[in-house]
Structures are given as structure tokens and as C-alpha cells.
Design an enzyme around this catalytic site. Structure first.
Site, mmCIF file in Angstrom:
data_model
loop_
_atom_site.group_PDB
_atom_site.id
_atom_site.type_symbol
_atom_site.label_atom_id
_atom_site.label_comp_id
_atom_site.label_asym_id
_atom_site.label_seq_id
_atom_site.Cartn_x
_atom_site.Cartn_y
_atom_site.Cartn_z
ATOM 1 N N PRO A 1 0.794 -1.227 0.000
ATOM 2 C CA PRO A 1 0.000 0.000 0.000
ATOM 3 C C PRO A 1 0.828 1.281 0.000
ATOM 4 O O PRO A 1 1.850 1.367 0.660
ATOM 5 C CB PRO A 1 -0.831 -0.109 1.282
ATOM 6 C CG PRO A 1 -0.127 -1.092 2.134
ATOM 7 C CD PRO A 1 0.566 -2.032 1.201
ATOM 8 N N ASN A 2 0.348 2.215 -0.781
ATOM 9 C CA ASN A 2 0.864 3.576 -0.901
ATOM 10 C C ASN A 2 2.200 3.673 -1.621
ATOM 11 O O ASN A 2 2.690 4.770 -1.857
ATOM 12 C CB ASN A 2 0.943 4.270 0.467
ATOM 13 C CG ASN A 2 -0.410 4.370 1.115
ATOM 14 O OD1 ASN A 2 -1.358 4.831 0.483
ATOM 15 N ND2 ASN A 2 -0.530 3.916 2.348
ATOM 16 N N ARG B 1 4.733 10.902 -2.320
ATOM 17 C CA ARG B 1 4.473 10.689 -0.896
ATOM 18 C C ARG B 1 5.738 10.937 -0.069
ATOM 19 O O ARG B 1 6.750 10.279 -0.256
ATOM 20 C CB ARG B 1 4.019 9.237 -0.696
ATOM 21 C CG ARG B 1 3.830 8.855 0.738
ATOM 22 C CD ARG B 1 3.546 7.364 0.858
ATOM 23 N NE ARG B 1 3.437 6.996 2.252
ATOM 24 C CZ ARG B 1 3.753 5.810 2.722
ATOM 25 N NH1 ARG B 1 4.193 4.873 1.918
ATOM 26 N NH2 ARG B 1 3.626 5.554 3.996
ATOM 27 N N TYR C 1 10.946 9.006 1.523
ATOM 28 C CA TYR C 1 10.965 8.001 0.464
ATOM 29 C C TYR C 1 11.680 8.433 -0.810
ATOM 30 O O TYR C 1 11.785 7.650 -1.750
ATOM 31 C CB TYR C 1 9.527 7.592 0.125
ATOM 32 C CG TYR C 1 8.809 6.979 1.291
ATOM 33 C CD1 TYR C 1 9.118 5.698 1.717
ATOM 34 C CD2 TYR C 1 7.835 7.688 1.987
ATOM 35 C CE1 TYR C 1 8.474 5.127 2.804
ATOM 36 C CE2 TYR C 1 7.181 7.125 3.070
ATOM 37 C CZ TYR C 1 7.509 5.854 3.476
ATOM 38 O OH TYR C 1 6.877 5.289 4.550
ATOM 39 N N ASN D 1 8.013 -5.452 -0.497
ATOM 40 C CA ASN D 1 7.856 -4.287 0.359
ATOM 41 C C ASN D 1 6.368 -4.228 0.678
ATOM 42 O O ASN D 1 5.566 -3.758 -0.121
ATOM 43 C CB ASN D 1 8.320 -3.007 -0.336
ATOM 44 C CG ASN D 1 8.282 -1.814 0.592
ATOM 45 O OD1 ASN D 1 7.577 -1.813 1.596
ATOM 46 N ND2 ASN D 1 9.032 -0.783 0.243
ATOM 47 N N ALA E 1 2.824 -0.686 5.057
ATOM 48 C CA ALA E 1 2.277 -0.707 6.415
ATOM 49 C C ALA E 1 1.784 -2.088 6.840
ATOM 50 O O ALA E 1 1.740 -2.386 8.031
ATOM 51 C CB ALA E 1 1.140 0.310 6.528
ATOM 52 N N GLU F 1 12.282 -9.275 2.586
ATOM 53 C CA GLU F 1 11.515 -8.102 3.021
ATOM 54 C C GLU F 1 12.362 -6.854 2.794
ATOM 55 O O GLU F 1 13.529 -6.820 3.166
ATOM 56 C CB GLU F 1 11.181 -8.251 4.505
ATOM 57 C CG GLU F 1 10.473 -7.068 5.114
ATOM 58 C CD GLU F 1 10.260 -7.244 6.618
ATOM 59 O OE1 GLU F 1 10.019 -6.203 7.266
ATOM 60 O OE2 GLU F 1 10.339 -8.376 7.136
ATOM 61 N N HIS G 1 12.467 -2.425 2.814
ATOM 62 C CA HIS G 1 11.917 -1.118 3.175
ATOM 63 C C HIS G 1 12.838 -0.044 2.635
ATOM 64 O O HIS G 1 14.059 -0.160 2.747
ATOM 65 C CB HIS G 1 11.760 -0.968 4.686
ATOM 66 C CG HIS G 1 10.869 -2.010 5.271
ATOM 67 N ND1 HIS G 1 9.502 -1.947 5.152
ATOM 68 C CD2 HIS G 1 11.156 -3.160 5.914
ATOM 69 C CE1 HIS G 1 8.981 -3.020 5.719
ATOM 70 N NE2 HIS G 1 9.955 -3.779 6.183
ATOM 71 N N ARG H 1 12.189 5.395 12.733
ATOM 72 C CA ARG H 1 10.881 6.020 12.592
ATOM 73 C C ARG H 1 10.004 5.727 13.806
ATOM 74 O O ARG H 1 10.497 5.329 14.855
ATOM 75 C CB ARG H 1 10.248 5.554 11.280
ATOM 76 C CG ARG H 1 11.128 5.979 10.078
ATOM 77 C CD ARG H 1 10.525 5.676 8.775
ATOM 78 N NE ARG H 1 9.274 6.421 8.605
ATOM 79 C CZ ARG H 1 8.379 6.122 7.683
ATOM 80 N NH1 ARG H 1 8.560 5.104 6.862
ATOM 81 N NH2 ARG H 1 7.275 6.830 7.574
#
Length: 137
Positions: A6-7, A14, A19, A68, A71, A92, A94, A101
Site C-alpha cells: 500500500p501507498n 508521498r 521516500y 515491500n 504498512a 523483506e 523497506h 521512525r
């Protein structure tokens, strides 16, 4: 197979301070050129069930998955269960260093099912994941 959650379709728009300013679609051709001898497919969805469907579709025939989960990384037992069911390894990824964060981002629900985790190297995290899959296949 590279799968974004998502996103991540909003990369470049964004929160560019976190990012970066480039879209994934502009980065993908660089990856494909660098790994011309590797077939790199790409998929993105904002919907958890669609991500699971795609993982199940490719997870028994592809050589590896770079995921990725966005969330969903921090919330999805369903993704973990799916990853653990697959034949191929999953890395995985990111873009940001999630440990720098918010506290809720410090825990991944999916890491336990993954071959490895790469975070904090911007879009280059995807390249590092591909390298890891190639080196460990």
C-alpha cells in the site's frame, strides 16, 4: 518478482523527505538493465488480499520475491502465514530505515517468514535484495 504494498504507488509524491523523489516505475528500468539476464516482474496493490493472491500465484514457480509490504509489514499475520507457505524465498524490503521512525514501525509481522530483511537504503534496497536472492540461490 518485486511486490509493493500500500501507498508505494505514490513514491516520488508521498513524503519525499522519507521516500525520495523518484517513482518506482522510473527506478524499475534501471534494475532491469542492471539484471538483464534476470526476468524481473513487478506488481503493486493497496489491498492485502490481492498481495496474498499474487504471492500465492508466483511463490511456487518463481526463484524469489522481493516484498515491500508497506504498512502491512507491521500488522499482517495473513501475509506472514502466506510467506511461510511459499516454496521460493522472500526478502523483506523497506526504503526507509524503519528503526529510525515511529515505534510501531520497529516490529515486523512478516520478518520471521522471510529469508532476509533490507531497510534504509532508499530504492537501492531493492537492488540489494535482488543481489541477496541471486547470491543465495
Amino acid at each position: 518478482m518485486i511486490i509493493n504494498g500500500p501507498n508505494l504507488n505514490l513514491l516520488g509524491v508521498r513524503e519525499p523527505g522519507i521516500y525520495g523523489s523518484g517513482s518506482f516505475e522510473s527506478y524499475l528500468p534501471q534494475l532491469r538493465a542492471r539484471y538483464a539476464d534476470v526476468e524481473l516482474d513487478y506488481y503493486q496493490s493497496n489491498i492485502e488480499g490481492e498481495l496474498i493472491d499474487k504471492l500465492q500465484e508466483v511463490g511456487f514457480t518463481f526463484d524469489g520475491i522481493v516484498l515491500n509490504a508497506g504498512a502491512y509489514t507491521h500488522t499482517s499475520v495473513a501475509l506472514l502465514d502466506c510467506i511461510r507457505s511459499l516454496k521460493c524465498p522472500v526478502v523483506e524490503v523497506h526504503i526507509s530505515n524503519v528503526h529510525q521512525r515511529e515505534e510501531f514501525r520497529h516490529h515486523s509481522m512478516i520478518s520471521a517468514g522471510c529469508k532476509g530483511v533490507i531497510c534504509g537504503f532508499g530504492l537501492d534496497s531493492y537492488r540489494l535484495a535482488i543481489e541477496g536472492l541471486i547470491q543465495n540461490s
